[in-house]
Design a protein around this motif. Structure first.
Motif, PDB file in Angstrom:
ATOM      1  N   SER A 198       0.844  -1.195   0.000  1.00 50.02           N
ATOM      2  CA  SER A 198       0.000   0.000   0.000  1.00 50.02           C
ATOM      3  C   SER A 198       0.877   1.241   0.000  1.00 50.02           C
ATOM      4  CB  SER A 198      -0.907   0.001   1.228  1.00 50.02           C
ATOM      5  OG  SER A 198      -0.122   0.004   2.390  1.00 50.02           O
ATOM      6  N   ARG A 199       0.296   2.329  -0.420  1.00 49.09           N
ATOM      7  CA  ARG A 199       1.031   3.583  -0.414  1.00 49.09           C
ATOM      8  C   ARG A 199       1.256   4.035   1.017  1.00 49.09           C
ATOM      9  NH1 ARG A 199      -2.396   6.812  -4.975  1.00 49.09           N
ATOM     10  NH2 ARG A 199      -1.667   5.599  -6.739  1.00 49.09           N
ATOM     11  N   SER A 200       2.393   4.665   1.243  1.00 49.86           N
ATOM     12  CA  SER A 200       2.644   5.146   2.599  1.00 49.86           C
ATOM     13  C   SER A 200       1.759   6.365   2.857  1.00 49.86           C
ATOM     14  CB  SER A 200       4.117   5.501   2.786  1.00 49.86           C
ATOM     15  OG  SER A 200       4.490   6.493   1.873  1.00 49.86           O
ATOM     16  N   PRO A 201       1.148   6.435   4.039  1.00 47.53           N
ATOM     17  CA  PRO A 201       0.236   7.535   4.320  1.00 47.53           C
ATOM     18  C   PRO A 201       0.986   8.856   4.516  1.00 47.53           C
ATOM     19  CG  PRO A 201       0.557   6.220   6.276  1.00 47.53           C
ATOM     20  CD  PRO A 201       1.273   5.522   5.155  1.00 47.53           C
ATOM     21  N   VAL A 202       0.304   9.923   4.210  1.00 50.42           N
ATOM     22  CA  VAL A 202       0.856  11.247   4.482  1.00 50.42           C
ATOM     23  C   VAL A 202       0.592  11.512   5.962  1.00 50.42           C
ATOM     24  CG1 VAL A 202       0.687  13.688   3.969  1.00 50.42           C
ATOM     25  CG2 VAL A 202       0.397  12.003   2.146  1.00 50.42           C
ATOM     26  N   ARG A 203       1.654  11.597   6.735  1.00 44.99           N
ATOM     27  CA  ARG A 203       1.508  11.722   8.178  1.00 44.99           C
ATOM     28  C   ARG A 203       1.517  13.190   8.569  1.00 44.99           C
ATOM     29  NH1 ARG A 203       1.381   7.783  11.560  1.00 44.99           N
ATOM     30  NH2 ARG A 203       2.498   6.237  10.394  1.00 44.99           N
ATOM     31  N   LEU A 204       0.360  13.675   9.017  1.00 49.63           N
ATOM     32  CA  LEU A 204       0.247  15.057   9.455  1.00 49.63           C
ATOM     33  C   LEU A 204       0.675  15.209  10.904  1.00 49.63           C
ATOM     34  CD1 LEU A 204      -3.232  15.743   7.854  1.00 49.63           C
ATOM     35  CD2 LEU A 204      -0.994  16.362   6.952  1.00 49.63           C
ATOM     36  N   ILE A 205       0.523  14.128  11.651  1.00 51.53           N
ATOM     37  CA  ILE A 205       0.881  14.135  13.063  1.00 51.53           C
ATOM     38  C   ILE A 205       1.880  13.012  13.278  1.00 51.53           C
ATOM     39  CG2 ILE A 205       0.025  13.777  15.401  1.00 51.53           C
ATOM     40  CD1 ILE A 205      -2.606  14.992  14.529  1.00 51.53           C
ATOM     41  N   GLY A 206       3.047  13.358  13.797  1.00 46.75           N
ATOM     42  CA  GLY A 206       4.089  12.371  14.015  1.00 46.75           C
ATOM     43  C   GLY A 206       3.838  11.541  15.264  1.00 46.75           C
ATOM     44  N   ARG A 207       4.687  10.551  15.449  1.00 46.71           N
ATOM     45  CA  ARG A 207       4.593   9.682  16.620  1.00 46.71           C
ATOM     46  C   ARG A 207       5.718   9.993  17.596  1.00 46.71           C
ATOM     47  NH1 ARG A 207       2.747   3.837  14.227  1.00 46.71           N
ATOM     48  NH2 ARG A 207       0.804   4.588  13.369  1.00 46.71           N
ATOM     49  N   VAL A 208       5.544   9.536  18.810  1.00 42.33           N
ATOM     50  CA  VAL A 208       6.547   9.718  19.856  1.00 42.33           C
ATOM     51  C   VAL A 208       7.306   8.412  19.988  1.00 42.33           C
ATOM     52  CG1 VAL A 208       6.926  10.218  22.292  1.00 42.33           C
ATOM     53  CG2 VAL A 208       5.092  11.384  21.057  1.00 42.33           C
ATOM     54  N   HIS A 252      -8.125  17.813  13.366  1.00 41.39           N
ATOM     55  CA  HIS A 252      -7.779  19.170  13.817  1.00 41.39           C
ATOM     56  C   HIS A 252      -6.272  19.407  13.737  1.00 41.39           C
ATOM     57  CE1 HIS A 252     -11.890  19.583  15.234  1.00 41.39           C
ATOM     58  NE2 HIS A 252     -11.758  18.442  15.875  1.00 41.39           N
ATOM     59  N   HIS A 253      -5.594  18.770  12.791  1.00 39.65           N
ATOM     60  CA  HIS A 253      -4.127  18.825  12.741  1.00 39.65           C
ATOM     61  C   HIS A 253      -3.581  20.244  12.612  1.00 39.65           C
ATOM     62  CE1 HIS A 253      -3.648  19.611   8.402  1.00 39.65           C
ATOM     63  NE2 HIS A 253      -4.789  18.950   8.304  1.00 39.65           N
ATOM     64  N   GLU A 254      -4.310  21.145  11.972  1.00 43.68           N
ATOM     65  CA  GLU A 254      -3.808  22.510  11.802  1.00 43.68           C
ATOM     66  C   GLU A 254      -3.842  23.319  13.095  1.00 43.68           C
ATOM     67  OE1 GLU A 254      -8.127  22.619  11.520  1.00 43.68           O
ATOM     68  OE2 GLU A 254      -6.691  21.384  10.426  1.00 43.68           O
ATOM     69  N   ARG A 255      -4.576  22.854  14.087  1.00 43.92           N
ATOM     70  CA  ARG A 255      -4.691  23.583  15.358  1.00 43.92           C
ATOM     71  C   ARG A 255      -3.625  23.185  16.372  1.00 43.92           C
ATOM     72  NH1 ARG A 255     -10.887  23.710  17.137  1.00 43.92           N
ATOM     73  NH2 ARG A 255      -9.965  25.127  18.636  1.00 43.92           N
ATOM     74  N   TRP A 256      -2.880  22.110  16.099  1.00 44.71           N
ATOM     75  CA  TRP A 256      -1.876  21.626  17.042  1.00 44.71           C
ATOM     76  C   TRP A 256      -0.605  22.456  16.936  1.00 44.71           C
ATOM     77  CZ3 TRP A 256      -2.282  17.432  20.423  1.00 44.71           C
ATOM     78  CH2 TRP A 256      -3.412  16.633  20.263  1.00 44.71           C
ATOM     79  N   PRO A 257      -0.126  23.029  18.028  1.00 44.02           N
ATOM     80  CA  PRO A 257       1.193  23.672  17.992  1.00 44.02           C
ATOM     81  C   PRO A 257       2.274  22.591  17.901  1.00 44.02           C
ATOM     82  CG  PRO A 257      -0.043  24.301  19.982  1.00 44.02           C
ATOM     83  CD  PRO A 257      -0.808  23.220  19.290  1.00 44.02           C
ATOM     84  N   ALA A 258       3.442  22.942  17.347  1.00 41.87           N
ATOM     85  CA  ALA A 258       4.546  21.984  17.272  1.00 41.87           C
ATOM     86  C   ALA A 258       4.943  21.570  18.683  1.00 41.87           C
ATOM     87  CB  ALA A 258       5.720  22.610  16.541  1.00 41.87           C
ATOM     88  N   GLY A 259       5.158  20.287  18.887  1.00 41.01           N
ATOM     89  CA  GLY A 259       5.544  19.798  20.206  1.00 41.01           C
ATOM     90  C   GLY A 259       5.288  18.319  20.367  1.00 41.01           C
ATOM     91  N   TRP A 260       5.472  17.855  21.603  1.00 42.57           N
ATOM     92  CA  TRP A 260       5.263  16.461  21.987  1.00 42.57           C
ATOM     93  C   TRP A 260       4.015  16.388  22.855  1.00 42.57           C
ATOM     94  CZ3 TRP A 260       8.740  13.228  19.809  1.00 42.57           C
ATOM     95  CH2 TRP A 260       9.962  13.752  19.413  1.00 42.57           C
ATOM     96  N   TYR A 261       3.151  15.399  22.608  1.00 45.59           N
ATOM     97  CA  TYR A 261       1.890  15.292  23.340  1.00 45.59           C
ATOM     98  C   TYR A 261       1.633  13.846  23.743  1.00 45.59           C
ATOM     99  CZ  TYR A 261       1.280  19.828  21.227  1.00 45.59           C
ATOM    100  OH  TYR A 261       1.476  21.133  20.838  1.00 45.59           O
ATOM    101  N   LEU A 262       1.194  13.670  24.970  1.00 51.28           N
ATOM    102  CA  LEU A 262       0.756  12.373  25.472  1.00 51.28           C
ATOM    103  C   LEU A 262      -0.705  12.520  25.866  1.00 51.28           C
ATOM    104  CD1 LEU A 262       1.325   9.459  26.404  1.00 51.28           C
ATOM    105  CD2 LEU A 262       2.039  10.405  28.603  1.00 51.28           C
ATOM    106  N   ILE A 263      -1.583  11.813  25.139  1.00 56.82           N
ATOM    107  CA  ILE A 263      -3.026  11.904  25.386  1.00 56.82           C
ATOM    108  C   ILE A 263      -3.477  10.632  26.089  1.00 56.82           C
ATOM    109  CG2 ILE A 263      -5.299  12.022  24.297  1.00 56.82           C
ATOM    110  CD1 ILE A 263      -4.023  13.567  22.023  1.00 56.82           C
ATOM    111  N   GLY A 264      -4.246  10.810  27.152  1.00 55.61           N
ATOM    112  CA  GLY A 264      -4.792   9.681  27.888  1.00 55.61           C
ATOM    113  C   GLY A 264      -6.254   9.900  28.219  1.00 55.61           C
ATOM    114  N   VAL A 265      -6.898   8.852  28.700  1.00 56.09           N
ATOM    115  CA  VAL A 265      -8.317   8.943  29.047  1.00 56.09           C
ATOM    116  C   VAL A 265      -8.574   8.228  30.363  1.00 56.09           C
ATOM    117  CG1 VAL A 265      -9.150   9.113  26.665  1.00 56.09           C
ATOM    118  CG2 VAL A 265      -8.849   6.874  27.696  1.00 56.09           C
ATOM    119  N   ARG A 266      -9.647   8.635  31.021  1.00 59.02           N
ATOM    120  CA  ARG A 266     -10.133   7.916  32.199  1.00 59.02           C
ATOM    121  C   ARG A 266     -11.026   6.783  31.718  1.00 59.02           C
ATOM    122  NH1 ARG A 266     -12.148  12.823  35.881  1.00 59.02           N
ATOM    123  NH2 ARG A 266     -14.054  12.058  34.958  1.00 59.02           N
ATOM    124  N   PRO A 267     -11.310   5.806  32.571  1.00 62.57           N
ATOM    125  CA  PRO A 267     -12.129   4.653  32.154  1.00 62.57           C
ATOM    126  C   PRO A 267     -13.503   5.027  31.585  1.00 62.57           C
ATOM    127  CG  PRO A 267     -11.025   4.142  34.202  1.00 62.57           C
ATOM    128  CD  PRO A 267     -10.741   5.593  33.909  1.00 62.57           C
TER     129      PRO A 267
END
Length: 191
Positions: free
Chosen positions: A76-86, A150-165
């Motif tokens: 498959s074609r490689s996806p265009v990644r708008l948001i990188g990984r950590v 909402h990729h255009e609204r993210w400032p450049a940086g590192w983010y860890l997103i979590g959730v409660r149960p």
């Protein structure tokens, strides 16, 4: 069913083993009884009256254009990644020591704003209390889709997103609304 084939001469073959009601020998049949063991001498030569085997036409679409075609690309074609990984342990150590914490409903985020990066890099922390793997993966996919929307609204940086149960019971729209609230909190801090 086991059948042994023994070559006796170049023009004759001996077949031994469980036999069917009749075995063909040349142009006539040799009766061997009802499904018992037996043996028969069969001719190894093909009779001259036999037709060549018919080979059916390969399946093809009648309306497809003929001629050479390019082979399809592999994979498959490689996806265009708008948001990188950590990646790497060091980034997660930085979340603990340098990260700023934000919360909206059942969603929380630890952020390290870094203008030297080419864009946002996001990791997801969805623990076992949220539910079984199927539920955790569903929540992660919903969050990833909301973050990409909402990729255009993210400032450049590192983010860890979590959730409660309780986030396991939330729809995509509810998780998206919580993420938008967190993004609004980012803008008040970075401006």
């Amino acid at each position: 069913m086991v059948i042994a084939i023994h070559s006796i001469r170049a023009d004759e073959v001996l077949v031994t083993g469980p036999m069917t009601l009749q075995q063909h020998r040349g142009d006539h049949c040799v009766s061997l009884g009802r499904g018992g063991m037996g043996e028969a001498h069969l001719s190894a030569e093909q009779s001259a009256s036999r037709q060549e085997a018919r080979v059916s036409r390969p399946d093809e679409h009648s309306r497809r254009a003929g001629g050479p075609q390019e082979p399809p690309g592999q994979g498959s074609r490689s996806p265009v990644r708008l948001i990188g990984r950590v990646h790497g342990r060091q980034a997660f150590v930085r979340f603990r020591t340098e990260g700023r914490r934000f919360r909206a409903g059942d969603l929380w985020c630890v952020a390290i704003f870094d203008d030297s990066l080419d864009g946002p890099h996001v990791a997801y922390a969805i623990g076992k209390p949220v539910g079984p793997a199927v539920v955790r993966n569903l929540v992660r996919r919903r969050l990833r889709a909301a973050a990409a929307a909402h990729h255009e609204r993210w400032p450049a940086g590192w983010y860890l997103i979590g959730v409660r149960p309780a986030a396991a019971r939330r729809s995509y729209q509810e998780l998206d609304a919580m993420l938008v609230q967190v993004l609004q909190q980012f803008q008040t801090v970075t401006s």
